[in-house]
Design an enzyme around this catalytic site. Structure first.
Site, short mmCIF file in Angstrom:
data_model
loop_
_atom_site.label_atom_id
_atom_site.label_comp_id
_atom_site.label_asym_id
_atom_site.label_seq_id
_atom_site.Cartn_x
_atom_site.Cartn_y
_atom_site.Cartn_z
N ALA A 44 34.25 23.75 23.11
CA ALA A 44 34.89 24.74 23.59
C ALA A 44 35.74 25.21 22.45
CB ALA A 44 35.46 24.37 24.84
N GLY A 51 32.48 20.06 23.95
CA GLY A 51 31.69 20.88 24.89
C GLY A 51 30.08 20.97 24.35
N GLU A 91 28.59 17.92 25.29
CA GLU A 91 28.44 18.19 26.87
C GLU A 91 27.18 19.19 26.90
OE1 GLU A 91 32.71 19.19 27.12
OE2 GLU A 91 32.65 17.89 29.04
N GLU A 135 38.58 15.45 23.54
CA GLU A 135 39.45 16.21 23.97
C GLU A 135 40.76 15.73 24.26
OE1 GLU A 135 36.29 15.66 25.02
OE2 GLU A 135 35.50 17.80 25.67
N1 CAA Z 1 36.98 25.97 18.74
C1 CAA Z 1 37.62 26.72 17.77
N2 CAA Z 1 37.09 26.97 16.40
C2 CAA Z 1 36.65 25.83 15.84
C3 CAA Z 1 36.20 24.61 16.62
C4 CAA Z 1 36.60 24.63 17.91
N3 CAA Z 1 36.27 23.99 18.90
N4 CAA Z 1 35.80 23.87 15.75
C5 CAA Z 1 35.81 24.27 14.65
N5 CAA Z 1 36.38 25.55 14.54
C6 CAA Z 1 36.55 26.37 13.63
C7 CAA Z 1 37.93 25.99 12.73
O1 CAA Z 1 39.18 26.34 13.36
C8 CAA Z 1 37.47 26.73 11.30
O2 CAA Z 1 37.85 28.01 11.58
P1 CAA Z 1 38.76 28.76 10.36
O3 CAA Z 1 38.13 28.68 9.03
O4 CAA Z 1 39.00 29.90 10.78
O5 CAA Z 1 39.98 27.83 10.03
C9 CAA Z 1 36.06 26.81 11.18
O6 CAA Z 1 35.58 26.39 12.70
C10 CAA Z 1 35.55 25.56 10.39
O7 CAA Z 1 36.07 24.14 11.00
P2 CAA Z 1 36.79 23.29 9.89
O8 CAA Z 1 37.40 24.12 8.88
O9 CAA Z 1 37.66 22.32 10.79
O10 CAA Z 1 35.63 22.41 9.43
P3 CAA Z 1 35.51 20.81 9.06
O11 CAA Z 1 34.29 20.76 8.46
O12 CAA Z 1 36.79 20.51 8.28
O13 CAA Z 1 35.74 20.02 10.41
C11 CAA Z 1 35.19 19.53 12.69
C12 CAA Z 1 34.73 20.09 11.52
C13 CAA Z 1 35.45 18.00 12.39
C14 CAA Z 1 34.06 19.62 13.59
C15 CAA Z 1 36.27 20.14 13.18
O14 CAA Z 1 36.29 21.64 12.98
C16 CAA Z 1 36.92 19.81 14.36
O15 CAA Z 1 37.44 18.77 14.63
N6 CAA Z 1 36.77 20.77 15.64
C17 CAA Z 1 37.16 20.60 16.77
C18 CAA Z 1 36.49 19.67 17.69
C19 CAA Z 1 36.90 19.45 18.89
O16 CAA Z 1 38.05 19.09 18.97
N7 CAA Z 1 36.06 19.79 19.87
C20 CAA Z 1 36.55 19.59 21.34
C21 CAA Z 1 37.09 21.09 21.99
S1 CAA Z 1 37.69 20.83 23.65
C22 CAA Z 1 36.41 21.14 24.60
O17 CAA Z 1 35.16 20.95 24.12
C23 CAA Z 1 36.86 21.08 26.00
C24 CAA Z 1 35.85 20.87 27.02
O18 CAA Z 1 35.11 19.91 27.32
C25 CAA Z 1 35.30 22.07 27.71
#
Ligand code: CAA
Length: 258
Positions: A64, A109, A112, A132
């Site tokens: 998400a 998400g 999911e 999460e």
């Molecule tokens: N939401 C918003 N933006 C996100 C995102 C997310 N879930 N995942 C990645 N992005 C964005 C980053 O912020 C970044 O944007 P900027 O260039 O503007 O900074 C861009 O995508 C590229 O990401 P990274 O620079 O972080 O890329 P990376 O290769 O270094 O890492 C990754 C990749 C490991 C997937 C890392 O991006 C990450 O950990 N993302 C979050 C994963 C996460 O925690 N997901 C769960 C979300 S909560 C949820 O999903 C709740 C639910 O059940 C409903």
């Protein structure tokens, strides 16, 4: 509706939906969720016999949208979770099978969303997880329930409590991914499976999906009785007549979905 965050290509009776929000690794914000809902509930017709849902090489979906969630109040977050859940249920209950072709990250998400699909095929580069708890929140698009039903409570608990990311081989080993393919083979192999499914009697496939989905939530006595009801429903189709006649006449069946 004009899609900004996904494309939908129809190849005969197979739909290929590609999520395209590269700047955020296909993170699910309101806009992409609205489009996903629209494509499944309004755009795709009854003629579709299989759907392939995929992302980019780097990310299927990275979760998400964390930035969008930043300003949400608890009440808004509940609405967000419910709207995501209802959209995923629309995908889960779509009349035809949906195959997730998971290329890169399927986190939160994203995992999911893959779980709401019927079948998950993974690239060797795919990564799965429910991270999460790293954010101080819990899975909100069905992860606590569908992951548990897919891999069993033991593994689901481990993945959800630790927030660990697992690779494609491990996802395959625990039954989260149906198969693992080399990155360049993922789409050809997915299309091969989609074509196999699309060549079968579509109403029968749809009834199988209904029996599995609805039966899973019933006790076994009711579930097998429900299966008998749907078995009888399949006998009311022209495709049943065609399928059985073709077998007797030693020819290939031509299923029309009636
Ligand atoms: N939401 C918003 N933006 C996100 C995102 C997310 N879930 N995942 C990645 N992005 C964005 C980053 O912020 C970044 O944007 P900027 O260039 O503007 O900074 C861009 O995508 C590229 O990401 P990274 O620079 O972080 O890329 P990376 O290769 O270094 O890492 C990754 C990749 C490991 C997937 C890392 O991006 C990450 O950990 N993302 C979050 C994963 C996460 O925690 N997901 C769960 C979300 S909560 C949820 O999903 C709740 C639910 O059940 C409903």
């Amino acid at each position: 509706m004009e899609y900004q965050n996904l494309t939908c290509e129809i190849q005969e009776n197979i739909a290929i939906i590609t999520l395209q929000r590269p700047k955020a690794l296909n993170a699910l914000n309101q806009a992409i969720l609205t489009e996903l809902n629209h494509v499944f509930s309004e755009h795709l017709s009854r003629e579709i016999r299989c759907v392939v849902l995929t992302g980019s090489e780097k990310a299927f979906v990275a979760g998400a949208d964390i930035k969008e969630m930043d300003s949400m109040t608890p009440i808004q977050s509940r609405y967000f979770a419910r709207s995501g859940q209802l959209i995923f249920q629309t995908i889960e209950n779509f009349h035809a099978p949906v195959i997730a072709a998971v290329n890169g990250y399927a986190l939160g998400g994203g995992c999911e969303l893959a779980l709401a699909c019927d079948i998950r095929l993974a690239s060797q580069k795919a990564k799965f997880g429910q991270p999460e708890v790293n954010l101080g929140i819990i899975p909100g698009f069905g992860g606590t329930q569908r992951l548990t039903r897919t891999v069993g409570p033991g593994k689901a608990r481990e993945l959800i409590y630790t927030g660990n990311t697992i690779n494609a081989e491990e996802a395959h080993r625990i039954g989260l991914a149906n198969a693992v393919h080399a990155p360049e083979e993922l789409m050809p192999e997915t299309m091969k499976m989609a074509e196999t499914i699309a060549a079968k009697a579509p109403l029968a496939v749809s009834l199988c999906k209904k029996a599995i989905n609805m039966g899973t939530n019933m006790d076994i006595s009711r579930a097998i009785e429900f299966e008998a009801d749907l078995f009888a429903e399949s006998f009311a189709t022209n495709d049943r007549k065609e399928g059985i006649e073709a077998f007797v006449q030693k020819r290939k069946a031509n299923f029309v979905g009636k």
